[in-house]
Design an enzyme around this catalytic site. Structure first.
Site, PDB file in Angstrom:
ATOM      1  N   TYR A  58       0.833  -1.200   0.000  1.00 32.43           N
ATOM      2  CA  TYR A  58       0.000   0.000   0.000  1.00 32.43           C
ATOM      3  C   TYR A  58       0.876   1.261   0.000  1.00 32.43           C
ATOM      4  CZ  TYR A  58      -4.040  -2.944   1.227  1.00 32.43           C
ATOM      5  OH  TYR A  58      -5.024  -3.894   1.234  1.00 32.43           O
ATOM      6  N   HIS A 126      -1.202 -12.128   0.889  1.00 30.63           N
ATOM      7  CA  HIS A 126      -2.066 -11.152   0.223  1.00 30.63           C
ATOM      8  C   HIS A 126      -2.906 -11.750  -0.901  1.00 30.63           C
ATOM      9  CE1 HIS A 126      -2.308  -6.548  -0.644  1.00 30.63           C
ATOM     10  NE2 HIS A 126      -3.473  -7.129  -0.791  1.00 30.63           N
ATOM     11  N   GLY A 215     -15.717   0.592  -3.849  1.00 30.58           N
ATOM     12  CA  GLY A 215     -14.950   1.717  -4.367  1.00 30.58           C
ATOM     13  C   GLY A 215     -15.654   3.053  -4.251  1.00 30.58           C
ATOM     14  N   GLY A 216     -16.585   3.156  -3.297  1.00 30.26           N
ATOM     15  CA  GLY A 216     -17.313   4.407  -3.085  1.00 30.26           C
ATOM     16  C   GLY A 216     -18.641   4.472  -3.814  1.00 30.26           C
ATOM     17  N   LYS A 221     -22.470   8.835  -4.010  1.00 28.71           N
ATOM     18  CA  LYS A 221     -21.915  10.149  -4.340  1.00 28.71           C
ATOM     19  C   LYS A 221     -21.759  10.373  -5.834  1.00 28.71           C
ATOM     20  CE  LYS A 221     -17.064   8.755  -3.633  1.00 28.71           C
ATOM     21  NZ  LYS A 221     -15.851   9.013  -2.800  1.00 28.71           N
TER      22      LYS A 221
END
Length: 347
Positions: A58, A126, A215-216, A221
């Protein structure tokens, strides 16, 4: 904040909303500066959160570095999760990538250094590299536990059959147990329910869910014309614009209105109702402040079922085959009448 045990294979209490540190740093060109990340961490811990998830890759290691500095005075109060496999920087040597023991040993030492800690509480592989034997992975995690480098081992983004083999092998050999999995799971990614979640439930594994808001997209929005990851990284959200996505958003807005809440909070509450731990991935203090309201939001069974219906997917073979009425066994009294039961004649 509410708490739950990390699966049935540990006695570790963790908050039922985890903090994801993927947006800590700006090496990817998108994320929070160090001071903003520190504010986010402080807000999360002030509300009682204790589970923070990151990875060596990250922000090219910057996430771990920021996290290590920010938690120095409260390290022992927190459960820190990180991962290895994918490498930290582009163009790394082949021998430093993958699931194998060499990669694991080097990666854990580098993560310990960046995190400024003497042990990692929850260490995930991962993702599957498709060639390292599962025996090597599980024994490597066991060695790290015995060496005191990590406390618990987990597996992320692997197929269910590989994880179940790993957990079973660890049990049979007396090695440290595989304790948890981390998977993508949201109202727009329910393929996880086919095999991974039933496997985790059957084997007592804790489940952390990444990208709980797709992812939002599940915040609603983008309907309002706001910007975010899906607009900054064009084409990065595979769920955007689909019919199911629109149907799910319609249902989220409707339920949110009834509850006097917000679509994103309803989406997070749906995940909590599925007995998984959503990983919040805020980029700003305000985003986390908003998402933490989900800690006290609970859906009725009818509301959960309504969202299930709007987001339903085909389970595929063999699930749909076994659920078909013509292929199911019927239980009558103490007798099981199997469909097309053969007649056996003893000569």
């Amino acid at each position: 904040m509410n708490y739950k045990l990390l699966g049935k294979r540990t006695g570790l209490p963790v908050s039922d909303l985890a903090l994801g540190a993927g947006n800590f740093g700006q090496a990817w060109g998108y994320g929070a500066e160090a001071k903003e990340a520190e504010r986010i961490i402080s807000l999360y811990t002030e509300h009682g959160g204790n589970l923070i998830d990151t990875a060596d890759t990250y922000q090219c290691g910057e996430s771990e570095e920021i996290l290590g500095k920010a938690i120095a005075t409260k390290r022992n109060d927190l459960v820190i999760s990180t991962k290895y496999t994918r490498g930290v920087f582009p163009g790394q040597a082949l021998g430093t990538l993958g699931n194998h023991r060499k990669s694991m040993v080097q990666a854990v030492e580098d993560s310990l250094r960046r995190l400024k800690t003497d042990r990692i509480d929850l260490y995930f592989v991962h993702q599957d590299d498709f060639f390292t034997p599962i025996e090597e992975i599980v024994r490597g995690l066991d060695d790290l536990v015995r060496a005191g480098k990590i406390v618990y081992g987990g597996i992320s983004n692997f197929p269910a059959w590989r994880i179940s083999a790993a957990a079973t092998l660890a049990d049979l050999r007396g090695w440290s147990a595989v304790s948890a999995i981390e998977v993508e799971y949201s109202l727009l990614q329910r393929e996880t329910e086919r095999d991974l979640l039933p496997m985790a439930e059957a084997m007592g594994l804790g489940v952390l869910a990444w990208s709980p808001l797709a992812g939002g997209l599940l915040t609603g929005k983008y309907r309002k014309g706001e910007s975010g990851r899906a607009t900054v990284f064009a084409g990065s959200n595979p769920y955007q614009g689909g019919e199911i996505a629109e149907a799910v958003l319609d249902r989220l807005f409707a339920i949110a209105e009834v509850l006097e809440s917000e679509p994103a909070l309803v989406a997070l509450a749906w995940l909590k109702a599925k007995n998984v731990i959503p990983i919040l991935g805020p980029r700003t203090f305000e985003q986390l402040e908003y998402n933490l309201k989900a800690a006290d939001l609970h859906l009725t069974d009818e509301q959960v079922e309504s969202l299930d219906e709007a987001s339903s997917i085909k389970m595929g073979y063999p699930h749909d085959f076994n659920r078909a009425p013509e292929n199911r066994s019927t239980l009558t009294g103490n007798k099981v009448d199997l469909i097309k039961k053969p007649t056996i004649t003893v000569l």
